[in-house]
Design a protein around this motif. Structure first.
Motif, PDB file in Angstrom:
ATOM      1  N   MET A   1      38.767  26.586  16.901  1.00 56.45           N
ATOM      2  CA  MET A   1      38.582  25.279  16.267  1.00 56.45           C
ATOM      3  C   MET A   1      39.711  25.039  15.281  1.00 56.45           C
ATOM      4  SD  MET A   1      35.036  24.049  16.544  1.00 56.45           S
ATOM      5  CE  MET A   1      34.531  23.758  14.854  1.00 56.45           C
ATOM      6  N   THR A   2      40.118  23.791  15.216  1.00 56.73           N
ATOM      7  CA  THR A   2      41.124  23.397  14.233  1.00 56.73           C
ATOM      8  C   THR A   2      41.032  21.892  14.032  1.00 56.73           C
ATOM      9  OG1 THR A   2      43.466  23.507  13.642  1.00 56.73           O
ATOM     10  CG2 THR A   2      42.953  22.997  15.921  1.00 56.73           C
ATOM     11  N   ALA A   3      41.578  21.424  12.927  1.00 59.59           N
ATOM     12  CA  ALA A   3      41.637  19.978  12.709  1.00 59.59           C
ATOM     13  C   ALA A   3      42.744  19.402  13.592  1.00 59.59           C
ATOM     14  CB  ALA A   3      41.915  19.684  11.245  1.00 59.59           C
ATOM     15  N   GLU A  36      47.505  25.251  12.749  1.00 61.49           N
ATOM     16  CA  GLU A  36      46.265  25.738  13.353  1.00 61.49           C
ATOM     17  C   GLU A  36      45.874  27.126  12.868  1.00 61.49           C
ATOM     18  OE1 GLU A  36      46.261  25.469  17.579  1.00 61.49           O
ATOM     19  OE2 GLU A  36      47.008  23.406  17.595  1.00 61.49           O
ATOM     20  N   CYS A  39      44.301  26.521   9.221  1.00 60.88           N
ATOM     21  CA  CYS A  39      43.106  25.676   9.112  1.00 60.88           C
ATOM     22  C   CYS A  39      41.835  26.507   9.187  1.00 60.88           C
ATOM     23  CB  CYS A  39      43.106  24.635  10.230  1.00 60.88           C
ATOM     24  SG  CYS A  39      41.608  23.634  10.300  1.00 60.88           S
ATOM     25  N   ASP A  41      38.741  24.978   9.393  1.00 60.28           N
ATOM     26  CA  ASP A  41      37.702  24.147  10.016  1.00 60.28           C
ATOM     27  C   ASP A  41      36.667  23.612   9.031  1.00 60.28           C
ATOM     28  OD1 ASP A  41      38.911  24.978  12.438  1.00 60.28           O
ATOM     29  OD2 ASP A  41      37.621  26.748  12.500  1.00 60.28           O
ATOM     30  N   VAL A  56      37.633  17.640  13.851  1.00 57.14           N
ATOM     31  CA  VAL A  56      37.671  19.092  14.026  1.00 57.14           C
ATOM     32  C   VAL A  56      37.093  19.410  15.386  1.00 57.14           C
ATOM     33  CG1 VAL A  56      36.834  21.313  13.187  1.00 57.14           C
ATOM     34  CG2 VAL A  56      37.532  19.559  11.560  1.00 57.14           C
ATOM     35  N   ASP A  57      37.856  20.138  16.190  1.00 61.71           N
ATOM     36  CA  ASP A  57      37.424  20.413  17.555  1.00 61.71           C
ATOM     37  C   ASP A  57      37.800  21.833  17.937  1.00 61.71           C
ATOM     38  OD1 ASP A  57      36.347  20.050  20.014  1.00 61.71           O
ATOM     39  OD2 ASP A  57      37.837  18.583  20.697  1.00 61.71           O
TER      40      ASP A  57
END
Ligand code: SF4
Ligand code: SF4
Length: 57
Positions: A1-3, A36, A39, A41, A56-57
């Motif tokens: 996950m990352t923004a 990434e 981040c 999350d 955020v995915d």
């Protein structure tokens, strides 16, 4: 996950840079980009973006 930043709608305001507790965002050429690996999350940037350009995915 990352923004993830929508490069089409980001206006480069920098609000997300200020909001990120981990210093994971920078604005380059008028667009925000997220490191990434840095981040965490947390979603803080998502909440402050005036153009709803981050998720955020
Ligand atoms: S989700 Fe949190 S850690 Fe990741 S870029 Fe946004 S404010 Fe920074
Ligand atoms: S807060 Fe939103 S519009 Fe402003 S630089 Fe960050 S992603 Fe772009």
């Amino acid at each position: 996950m990352t923004a993830i930043v929508n490069q089409e709608t980001c206006n480069g305001c920098g609000d997300c840079v200020e909001a990120c507790p981990l210093d994971a965002i920078e604005v380059k050429d008028g667009k925000a980009s997220v490191d990434e690996d840095t981040c965490g999350d947390c979603g803080a940037c998502v909440d402050v973006c005036p153009t709803e350009s981050i998720h955020v995915d």
